[in-house]
Motif scaffolding. Structure first.
Motif, mmCIF file in Angstrom:
data_model
loop_
_atom_site.group_PDB
_atom_site.id
_atom_site.type_symbol
_atom_site.label_atom_id
_atom_site.label_comp_id
_atom_site.label_asym_id
_atom_site.label_seq_id
_atom_site.Cartn_x
_atom_site.Cartn_y
_atom_site.Cartn_z
ATOM 1 N N TYR D 204 0.866 -1.190 0.000
ATOM 2 C CA TYR D 204 0.000 0.000 0.000
ATOM 3 C C TYR D 204 0.889 1.223 0.000
ATOM 4 C CZ TYR D 204 0.871 0.467 5.068
ATOM 5 O OH TYR D 204 1.456 0.619 6.292
ATOM 6 N N GLY D 205 0.303 2.345 -0.380
ATOM 7 C CA GLY D 205 1.064 3.600 -0.371
ATOM 8 C C GLY D 205 2.384 3.502 -1.111
ATOM 9 N N VAL D 206 2.400 2.781 -2.235
ATOM 10 C CA VAL D 206 3.641 2.571 -2.985
ATOM 11 C C VAL D 206 4.231 3.929 -3.403
ATOM 12 C CG1 VAL D 206 4.672 1.461 -5.003
ATOM 13 C CG2 VAL D 206 2.788 0.347 -3.788
ATOM 14 N N ALA D 207 5.431 4.207 -2.944
ATOM 15 C CA ALA D 207 6.161 5.438 -3.274
ATOM 16 C C ALA D 207 5.502 6.703 -2.743
ATOM 17 C CB ALA D 207 6.397 5.537 -4.784
ATOM 18 N N THR D 208 4.526 6.569 -1.851
ATOM 19 C CA THR D 208 3.830 7.769 -1.367
ATOM 20 C C THR D 208 3.606 7.773 0.145
ATOM 21 O OG1 THR D 208 1.688 6.676 -1.691
ATOM 22 C CG2 THR D 208 2.522 7.979 -3.537
ATOM 23 N N HIS D 209 4.174 6.848 0.880
ATOM 24 C CA HIS D 209 3.862 6.771 2.312
ATOM 25 C C HIS D 209 4.509 7.923 3.087
ATOM 26 C CE1 HIS D 209 3.619 5.224 6.430
ATOM 27 N NE2 HIS D 209 2.666 4.420 5.997
ATOM 28 N N HIS D 211 5.750 8.215 5.945
ATOM 29 C CA HIS D 211 6.953 8.016 6.744
ATOM 30 C C HIS D 211 8.229 8.224 5.930
ATOM 31 C CE1 HIS D 211 4.956 5.493 10.220
ATOM 32 N NE2 HIS D 211 4.642 6.768 10.263
ATOM 33 N N THR D 212 8.085 8.356 4.619
ATOM 34 C CA THR D 212 9.261 8.513 3.764
ATOM 35 C C THR D 212 10.094 9.747 4.124
ATOM 36 O OG1 THR D 212 7.972 7.430 2.015
ATOM 37 C CG2 THR D 212 10.023 8.519 1.346
ATOM 38 N N PRO D 213 9.503 10.941 4.185
ATOM 39 C CA PRO D 213 10.341 12.115 4.487
ATOM 40 C C PRO D 213 10.958 12.051 5.884
ATOM 41 C CG PRO D 213 7.997 12.687 4.529
ATOM 42 C CD PRO D 213 8.099 11.304 3.940
ATOM 43 N N GLU D 214 10.290 11.401 6.794
ATOM 44 C CA GLU D 214 10.818 11.267 8.156
ATOM 45 C C GLU D 214 12.111 10.437 8.140
ATOM 46 O OE1 GLU D 214 7.737 9.877 10.784
ATOM 47 O OE2 GLU D 214 9.209 9.170 12.252
ATOM 48 N N MET D 215 12.062 9.339 7.398
ATOM 49 C CA MET D 215 13.282 8.536 7.270
ATOM 50 C C MET D 215 14.364 9.323 6.553
ATOM 51 S SD MET D 215 11.901 4.723 6.343
ATOM 52 C CE MET D 215 10.138 4.771 6.016
ATOM 53 N N GLU D 216 13.985 9.993 5.486
ATOM 54 C CA GLU D 216 14.983 10.719 4.704
ATOM 55 C C GLU D 216 15.658 11.807 5.535
ATOM 56 O OE1 GLU D 216 13.122 9.862 0.243
ATOM 57 O OE2 GLU D 216 12.765 11.821 1.188
ATOM 58 N N ASN D 230 13.620 4.659 -1.708
ATOM 59 C CA ASN D 230 12.369 3.995 -2.058
ATOM 60 C C ASN D 230 11.863 3.264 -0.838
ATOM 61 O OD1 ASN D 230 13.137 3.860 -5.329
ATOM 62 N ND2 ASN D 230 10.965 3.882 -4.743
ATOM 63 N N PHE D 231 10.611 3.524 -0.538
ATOM 64 C CA PHE D 231 10.016 2.892 0.639
ATOM 65 C C PHE D 231 8.671 2.283 0.242
ATOM 66 C CE2 PHE D 231 7.066 3.573 4.345
ATOM 67 C CZ PHE D 231 7.493 2.454 5.057
ATOM 68 N N THR D 232 8.542 0.986 0.442
ATOM 69 C CA THR D 232 7.280 0.311 0.129
ATOM 70 C C THR D 232 6.778 -0.430 1.356
ATOM 71 O OG1 THR D 232 8.209 -0.116 -2.063
ATOM 72 C CG2 THR D 232 6.104 -1.166 -1.540
#
Lengths: 346, 346, 346, 346
Positions: D204-209, D211-216, D230-232
């Motif tokens: 779900y949320g492929v490439a749009t979740h 939590h991505t910017p938080e990790m980055e 890339n976060f899936t």
């Protein structure tokens, strides 16, 4: 600190005991034995213990084990606790047996249901059926505590107030019980293979399960009349938990509310029995990871039967937790010592 | 080709009907209706139909629906099939209702348990309780087939040989049933939320479930004496399947083998009832994805009770499959037409 | 009718083959063999077949087996199909091997990953990698069809359009795959014990799984350049299904919509590959019980990578269903013969 | 005793906080709020608390709440912690926010990914990203602790040793994460309906979740160079647990053993990070019910990539447990106070 040994530490009941005892404030884990894994560290067999439990698993050496420990827990197939009990008696230590060897007072019944000779019959008189809610006083002074089976714990607690108060016809008891798969242990079998068990529900041991005489013994004592029951266990696709649905014909008309009140009175002051308020039913998830037994009692006025629901975590109140509760009774410390955790949810 | 409509195609029973009817060799899927999803394609709501079922979901327009179809299936909450039944009668078509509206012959009983007025009482006489194993002949000539509930299907098939042959005391019947979560439908609730239901087992509707009078009606007819039962349904953490564990006191001594023979005679020639050989018990997984009802019968000589185990897939033999079986009876084609698939395992 | 034999009928892939072949309109189930259960009826080992499949399980007698059958399916551990293949060739019959023995064209690679000598190297040239979507023409004329592994089926179908059209850098492929537990077979192990696997998710065979060279062989052929991949399989607490999440760096900027179009073109006319519309992702449940492979393709413009999702039922498209598809290609009948069922949901 | 409040006590993270805080030796549960259930007892909403937690649920009254408590925990949808943070600052109390409002340092990034205006930007500078293993010193002196998301906790701990030691190419990071369903909360949706989720695996949320910017943000800080990943995320049919499988290209050749040593050095002295010995991989079940993060690191010499596996219990180390760990840092007591329990197994 009390030095304890766990014999059979790598079955599920044994490992759960280790988990509880590792955080018990008055206990040192002195010996863990395992037939299959002796020589390994406990965490190699159960990786959740990595960094938590450092004990190595040992071969069972009965005399030495008993010498090193104050209290011994046995979590073994039936028949295997007898020689350990004898050594414990010889050395004046305490035994809490999670198996069936000292639960049945009648040797013939034991031999009939377990198809094994009983080789320590002299010790049976000194052993107590370790259900603290019913036998607390006797447990305090016993050298051998026969920790009850999971199904009997659930069922006896569910029926005790009814039988003690003679509210049901003892000839009409039917116990329909459902257990999670951890009750079947860590031994491999097709019955407990993931793909066979998931999305599956089935009965087993219909009218032949070995917990039957254990329940009948205790229910008979409570009712003061011989009781024969129907008991049907079922395998449920979940890990932990037992729910017993118990049916009996009432001897007089009472409402669910009145019965609930009788249950509350009966279990007044008990830490680990929760009589639920009207409208709430036990669910295995509500007791999972805790030492609670949850109870509800419902009257069906259409048939004059009572339906008792009783739920426990089979590995805790149905095995390791109850064993620790028995330890606390033996030690004279508060019964919830080391058991004061909240169940895990969801 | 027979033109069929499915009203309420986006509940689980409705979607299962679509799945079966889509491969039925004598059927065209003419109309699928859905209150929540009208305007969408069926595969947008159930993606397993992508590339398989091309139908669009429509708003329900009763008169037009009935005009376009030869046979209408309704899979709706109770109360909603009544106006459709009236239109079906008016236009001389056939109705197979998967809901409860035409199952109970007694209007007062319906209104008491369902808390709804019955607005099509004139049609009740012409409706048949659609359990083909018991009412096949009448189904052939009825305009309205009341497809049985899932629990009643399982239970009635389990008890019919005993009651017909007067082998049990009809006052002693206890039905302890366990259902997968699909029985609770696709509507959202905390009870069917994954995290609440997984690793959980619980009873619900204790002594109050609406399938009780339906079972009592049919069991009473079989026994030719008024029967009141205890029925306790439980929610099991699996998707499909019901197992009923049924207890009753026997009126004479018989062995499990003798009873099994009586069951085999009773269901001789039935395609969808499998009386298992001694030593095999029903398991929900063995019938999942099939239209079978598996039965075993065990006598407990210690108590004189019989324990019947009965398993079905609640969405197939307990709903959509039985509806197709009824369609086949109506059409006069072999009863296993479109149902001749093997259950899926593991 | 074509006479078929299934060697290794009591593993999950074998039993699934029996289920599909039992309803294939052009096939007779002539021989079922089983090393562990020879002498028993198939339904004694898999009770869902009770009343459905009457075959007895036999010991494997290679020469006689091949003589009695037109087509032989082998569902055996690696190494065991080789002697059967030789006999099949000798007698001029057809073999569809669900194991690994004829998948790898390069003997050294086989021996390196499987640690077994290959004893039928002369037959490798005549064998075809049985992925009908890529090798249909060659399958028609091959005596030995090497039915692909479950992970490779899912992955190769997911990557074929990208590699054929040179849209990705072949050095950047990462395949992160998740499988249901049925992929681990019916053999008992702690890894597949219900209580250990339920509510658990874990990787296994990190960077060492034997399906790696099989994927690399086929991807290399598609790309026409040597491809080395990272492949990580995971065990998922479910019964059936594989989802592969595949990552690669794109060689030029394209949108998800453009790529989806390329996929639709590539799989134009394929019965069993469903390229999902934008906004829908594959889920294992949508293909469970069917022979479909569901695909979606998403571009992440932030990183320039493409994420392909590919889902199959590991026992059907990943094993038995694909074997039947290959049979249909061999027989020249429509590819969906005996496979035209709808997946089961929920 | 420290008086604490939990705002949003009836979501899963909130209820888990209550469970942990109820047994924390230095804490009094002063206020529990709930929008949906105000007025009820906590145990009416979560029956496992029956007899354990007596608190009533209250409406949120921000000024009063802050006045009554020393430390406030917020477990709310994004946007809702901002006004509480302002009041906390005004009254000089402490806030531990389990939501996203104070995790991202860059307001534009927050607004882009969360589509919400940030109304407390003045407080961002004083807030700390509450991952104790990386920011312990700063946490001690912060009024606002932004408790990390579950996926970021798992991923950042998995990558920190590699990035800090510049062992991987920061442009090649791929994070493939799998979460149990409790991560989706107690709110009802078809995605978390038992029958839809069981036996299902999906992305779900492929490439749009979100939590991505938080990790980055955190990975960028560790690497001292801008990182895009890339976060899936995937939904796994289990209750608790996250496993992240993390891929990156190594910048120099090292063995798995050498890398493991580097990880052990990096996490030397950390109570809640367990770097597993060679041959052991993390599994979600091994950390379930505990505050541990289990890590393994494997080099694939064929591709030059490293595969990191990282597992946590999403509700404990990924939410409530980490919040209590942060509380302990704030209070200056041992970090495992109230967290010294062993995970539950099986």
């Amino acid at each position: 600190m009390v030095k304890v040994g766990v014999v059979g530490a790598t079955g599920y009941a044994g490992a759960e005991l280790v988990r509880l005892l590792a955080r018990h404030p008055q206990v040192t884990l002195e010996v863990l034995t395992s037939q299959s894994y002796a020589g390994k560290a406990m965490w190699e067999v159960f990786p959740h213990f990595y960094g938590v439990v450092e004990n190595k698993l040992e071969e069972l050496n009965t005399a030495e084990l008993v010498a090193r420990c104050d209290v011994i827990f046995t979590a073994l197939p039936h028949g295997h606790a007898m020689p350990i009990a004898q050594e414990v008696t010889r050395q004046g230590k305490k035994l809490i047996d999670l198996g069936a060897d000292f639960r049945l007072k009648d040797v013939a019944t034991y031999q009939q249901w377990y198809k094994t000779e009983h080789t320590a019959t002299a010790l049976l008189d000194g052993a107590v059926y370790g259900l603290p809610e019913l036998h607390r006083e006797k447990i305090k002074h016993s050298a051998i505590v026969a920790n009850p089976g999971c199904y009997p714990t659930c069922t006896i607690l569910g029926l005790a107030p009814l039988l003690t108060n003679q509210l049901i016809d003892p000839a009409t008891i039917i116990v329909d019980a459902k257990s999670g798969v951890s009750g079947a242990g860590r031994g491999l079998s097709l019955k407990t293979h993931f793909t066979e068990t998931t999305n599956n529900f089935q009965a087993y041991g219909v009218a032949t399960h070995r917990h039957t005489p254990e329940m009948e013994q205790e229910l008979t004592a409570l009712a003061d009349t011989t009781i024969t029951i129907n008991f049907t266990p079922h395998l449920t696709p979940m890990i932990r938990g037992i729910l017993s649905t118990i049916y009996a014909q009432m001897t007089r008309q009472m409402s669910s509310a009145e019965l609930t009140e009788i249950y509350r009175d009966f279990y007044q002051g008990e830490t680990f029995v929760r009589v639920l308020p009207a409208g709430m039913y036990p669910a295995t998830k509500n007791v999972a990871g805790s030492n609670y037994c949850d109870l509800s009692v419902t009257v069906d006025p259409r048939t004059g039967r009572v339906i008792v629901l009783s739920a426990i975590d089979n590995l805790i109140k149905g095995a390791a937790g109850q064993a620790v509760q028995n330890l606390n009774v033996l030690l004279g410390c508060p019964e919830n010592t080391g058991l004061d955790f909240v169940g895990i949810y969801p």
